[in-house]
Scaffold this motif. Structure first.
Motif, PDB file in Angstrom:
ATOM      1  N   ASP A 145      -0.982  11.855 -22.534  1.00 54.13           N
ATOM      2  CA  ASP A 145      -0.895  10.240 -22.341  1.00 54.13           C
ATOM      3  C   ASP A 145      -2.378   9.573 -22.685  1.00 54.13           C
ATOM      4  OD1 ASP A 145      -0.833   7.342 -21.095  1.00 54.13           O
ATOM      5  OD2 ASP A 145       1.183   7.887 -20.794  1.00 54.13           O
ATOM      6  N   GLN A 146      -2.788   8.795 -23.665  1.00 53.52           N
ATOM      7  CA  GLN A 146      -3.753   8.160 -23.878  1.00 53.52           C
ATOM      8  C   GLN A 146      -4.367   7.329 -22.872  1.00 53.52           C
ATOM      9  OE1 GLN A 146      -3.541   6.122 -27.708  1.00 53.52           O
ATOM     10  NE2 GLN A 146      -2.935   7.924 -28.803  1.00 53.52           N
ATOM     11  N   LYS A 147      -3.636   6.679 -22.269  1.00 57.55           N
ATOM     12  CA  LYS A 147      -4.054   5.699 -21.253  1.00 57.55           C
ATOM     13  C   LYS A 147      -4.377   6.227 -19.724  1.00 57.55           C
ATOM     14  CE  LYS A 147      -1.401   1.697 -23.251  1.00 57.55           C
ATOM     15  NZ  LYS A 147      -0.472   0.628 -23.031  1.00 57.55           N
ATOM     16  N   LYS A 148      -3.356   7.235 -19.471  1.00 58.25           N
ATOM     17  CA  LYS A 148      -3.423   7.857 -18.145  1.00 58.25           C
ATOM     18  C   LYS A 148      -4.556   9.096 -18.010  1.00 58.25           C
ATOM     19  CE  LYS A 148       1.091   5.807 -17.316  1.00 58.25           C
ATOM     20  NZ  LYS A 148       2.258   6.201 -16.811  1.00 58.25           N
TER      21      LYS A 148
END
Length: 376
Positions: free
Chosen positions: A180-183
């Protein structure tokens, strides 16, 4: 002494030169491959069990009943010649095909009684000497195609400077890992179904706790809490010190692996008599925190809870008889040779990419080391 320079002269001839080049057998690949599929001319006891139809049947049997009292096992198969000739099939609009009959034996485990019977199995289109097949009176060919071979395939994420991967078997479920790029959390997909946290998936395969997962992916350091420089280690605000093991005192649980330690925690541990602890190597932590982020989001505590959650994803709507049943089913998806097979090529490619080892190709199921090596 006189030196004379001479020029090289090239002679060009327009005379035709005859080359005697032997034309290769362009049908050899197709004909040989089809012969290996059926092994028609080879007696059943001499057939190669790693090739073609023989390999499929050998790997699919024996089959055991749910109560464990009856076993169905494969013995051999025989190939019967086509009923009609090629010309007759073309004229009458028929399929030129072999009839496959297989001998099976039923074993009654309680009475040890064995019954054998030759049964019709299927019909397989027969290949002509021209490398063609005749379907419903029409002669056709099958063109070889390029496809993605089994093994492990890595992809690059330019945004996070991280990788994703796909573990592709010759037979069985695909296992995909993505970040997951954000998390910055690592997820797993089984056959492109709903995402599962990596730590949850690993617990369902038998990893007992977060402690074992952390120690599997990170190097650890032994720290003496009574050392005179202990405040320097825990006094830096910018540097995290992550516990790599569960801490117990007199069988009482104190701190869990993955906990971020402070000087207050160190004083508490010293007060209860804990003098040495394992922490995650700060160098390893600086490289990536993805595994720890994943563990922090994981709400499952033990393999039983993790197995129930994974089972509900891969078998949505199916009731779970027990956590033990769920664990058994999940392990069978990847560890049972009848359900999962990387193939010789897949195991070879995975060994070369993960272990730099080209020799060991016997174990063609997925191993825990394969998953860990792929993530690393």
């Amino acid at each position: 002494m006189l030196n004379l320079k001479t020029k090289e002269r090239r002679i060009l001839s327009s005379k035709e030169v005859s080359f005697n080049v032997e034309i290769p057998d362009l049908l050899r690949i197709q004909l040989k491959s089809y012969d290996e599929l059926l092994q028609k001319e080879i007696p059943s006891v001499q057939r190669d069990q790693e090739l073609g139809l023989e390999s499929v049947l050998q790997n699919s049997f024996p089959i055991e009943s749910q109560n464990g009292k009856v076993t169905l096992d494969y013995v051999s198969y025989e190939v019967e010649d086509p009923v009609y000739s090629e010309d007759e099939c073309l004229e009458k609009g028929l399929t030129y095909e072999y009839t496959i009959k297989a001998k099976f034996k039923v074993i009654l485990l309680e009475t040890r009684e064995i019954r054998e019977k030759l049964m019709f199995l299927c019909r397989i289109p027969a290949m002509t000497t021209r490398g063609t097949f005749i379907f419903n009176g029409v002669e056709r060919i099958i063109i070889n195609q390029i496809y993605r071979t089994p093994g492990v395939v890595f992809g690059y994420n330019e945004v996070l400077n991280l990788y994703n991967s796909k573990m592709i078997p010759a037979k069985g479920s695909w296992l995909e890992m993505e970040i997951d790029q954000k998390k910055e959390v690592l997820y797993v997909r089984i056959d492109r179904k709903k995402r599962i946290l990596l730590s949850t998936f690993l617990k369902s395969l038998g990893f007992e706790s977060d402690e074992s997962i952390i120690q599997m992916f990170y190097e650890t350091l032994e720290v003496d809490l009574n050392h005179k420089n202990i405040q320097e280690i825990f006094g830096e605000d910018e540097k995290e010190v992550v516990l790599a093991e569960n801490i117990y005192s007199n069988d009482e649980f104190i701190l869990e692996a993955g906990y971020i330690l402070s000087l207050v925690d160190v004083e508490k541990l010293q007060s209860i008599g804990v003098n040495q602890i394992k922490i995650v190597d700060p160098v390893e932590l600086d490289k990536s925190r993805v595994i720890l982020n994943t563990i922090e989001r994981d709400e499952t505590i033990n393999p039983e809870e993790a197995a129930e959650r994974v089972f509900s994803v891969i078998r949505p709507g199916n009731p779970i008889p027990s956590p033990e049943y769920a664990i058994k089913e999940i392990k069978s998806i990847f560890y049972d040779p009848k359900k999962y097979d990387l193939g010789i090529v897949g195991r070879y490619k995975m060994n070369v990419k993960l272990y730099m080892n080209e020799n060991e190709t016997d174990n063609r199921c997925l191993r825990a080391d394969d998953i860990v090596g792929t993530v690393k």
